[in-house]
Design an enzyme around this catalytic site. Structure first.
Site, PDB file in Angstrom:
ATOM      1  N   TYR A 159       2.462   3.437  -1.242  1.00  0.00           N
ATOM      2  CA  TYR A 159       3.329   4.546  -1.645  1.00  0.00           C
ATOM      3  C   TYR A 159       4.108   5.058  -0.438  1.00  0.00           C
ATOM      4  CZ  TYR A 159       0.112   5.041  -5.682  1.00  0.00           C
ATOM      5  OH  TYR A 159      -0.656   4.840  -6.803  1.00  0.00           O
ATOM      6  N   HIS A 214       5.976   7.229  -7.257  1.00  0.00           N
ATOM      7  CA  HIS A 214       5.242   6.074  -7.758  1.00  0.00           C
ATOM      8  C   HIS A 214       5.071   5.054  -6.632  1.00  0.00           C
ATOM      9  CE1 HIS A 214       5.326   7.144 -12.058  1.00  0.00           C
ATOM     10  NE2 HIS A 214       6.545   7.619 -11.826  1.00  0.00           N
ATOM     11  N   LYS A 234       6.952  -2.652  -9.696  1.00  0.00           N
ATOM     12  CA  LYS A 234       6.561  -2.759  -8.295  1.00  0.00           C
ATOM     13  C   LYS A 234       7.053  -4.086  -7.730  1.00  0.00           C
ATOM     14  CE  LYS A 234       2.415  -0.127  -9.326  1.00  0.00           C
ATOM     15  NZ  LYS A 234       3.232   1.072  -9.440  1.00  0.00           N
TER      16      LYS A 234
END
Length: 271
Positions: A148, A156, A193
């Site tokens: 992060y 997020h 991601k």
């Protein structure tokens, strides 16, 4: 991939209170109380007071444990977290079940006995933490860690991290076949991601003691799926020099001396 901040004002809050500052405050506070951790299986237990509880939470180290004690809060630290606070930051002392202090080598050997891949994982963990990324376990996403830009309450996670050993491909047993690549990349994409692969090379120095860490080298690779509809290039794999997004100046940049970076785009139709 741009950071996904949680709500209006989250980015401003992160800029006003950088993670490097929070970790520095945590170190000072732990040193002042002569913090002492207790080895417990594959984790380290730490009892702290209100100030340290707040700082550990803000810095994202460990997880709180609910107990009947009202004057102290217990935290459970992972092996990498505990060793980082003890060895790298020098703000935590650790004792064994016999209540005797463990020196760096004894602690290193203990953690290796509990987790065979600990040397590689710790090198990766400390590499990210020293660049002020918040690093948390990634098992819920099928990876080793997630990274992060700041506290998870504000943003997020941006990277799903896999740790690989260049000297022993079977240590982690990941990305050995294309189907594993395909599944991992698809999963990362479904949770927004980027897959970050950290390859650790011990350069023949083994893992006898933590002093070997200084001789390890690390390579960073981001891996993303590439769709033919999004490009006119007639090729399936492209490797280019790339910069992982930086945050707050150089606080979160992955660039560092002697490290190799590449960005691999994979044609989804060829996997």
């Amino acid at each position: 991939m741009e950071p996904r901040w949680k709500g209006k004002g989250s980015e401003a809050k992160a800029l006003a209170d950088p993670m490097s500052k929070i970790v520095s405050q945590l170190c000072t506070s732990l040193i002042q109380i002569d913090a002492l951790g207790l080895l417990s299986g594959c984790s380290v237990l730490l009892a702290v007071e209100t100030e340290q509880t707040e700082l550990l939470t803000r810095a994202c180290f460990g997880r709180p444990i609910i107990t009947a004690e009202k004057d102290k809060q217990w935290f459970q630290l992972g092996l990498e977290e505990a060793f980082y606070l003890c060895y790298s930051l020098r703000c935590l002392k650790i004792v064994g079940e016999d209540n005797c202090h463990k020196n760096d080598v004894e602690l290193w050997q203990y953690m290796k006995s509990k987790k065979a891949v600990f040397p590689d994982f710790y090198k990766a963990y400390s590499h990210l933490r020293m660049k002020n990324w918040v690093v948390r376990p990634g098992s819920q996403y099928g990876v080793d860690f997630v990274a992060y830009r700041h506290h998870p309450s504000l943003v997020h996670s941006e990277y799903a991290v896999l740790v690989l050993s260049e000297e022993d491909a079977d240590v982690n047993g990941r990305l050995g076949v294309w189907s594993d690549f395909h599944c991992t990349i698809r999963l990362c994409g479904s949770v927004a991601k980027t897959l970050l692969v950290l390859s650790i090379n011990k350069n023949g120095h083994g893992a006898i003691s933590p002093s070997c860490l200084e001789r390890y080298s690390i390579k960073e690779h981001t891996v993303t799926r590439w769709s033919p509809e999004q490009s006119r290039e007639d090729q399936t794999t492209i490797e280019n020099e790339t910069n992982i997004p930086k945050f707050q100046g150089h606080e979160h940049g992955f660039h560092s001396h002697g490290q190799e970076q590449s960005h691999v785009l994979i044609d989804q139709g060829k996997i």
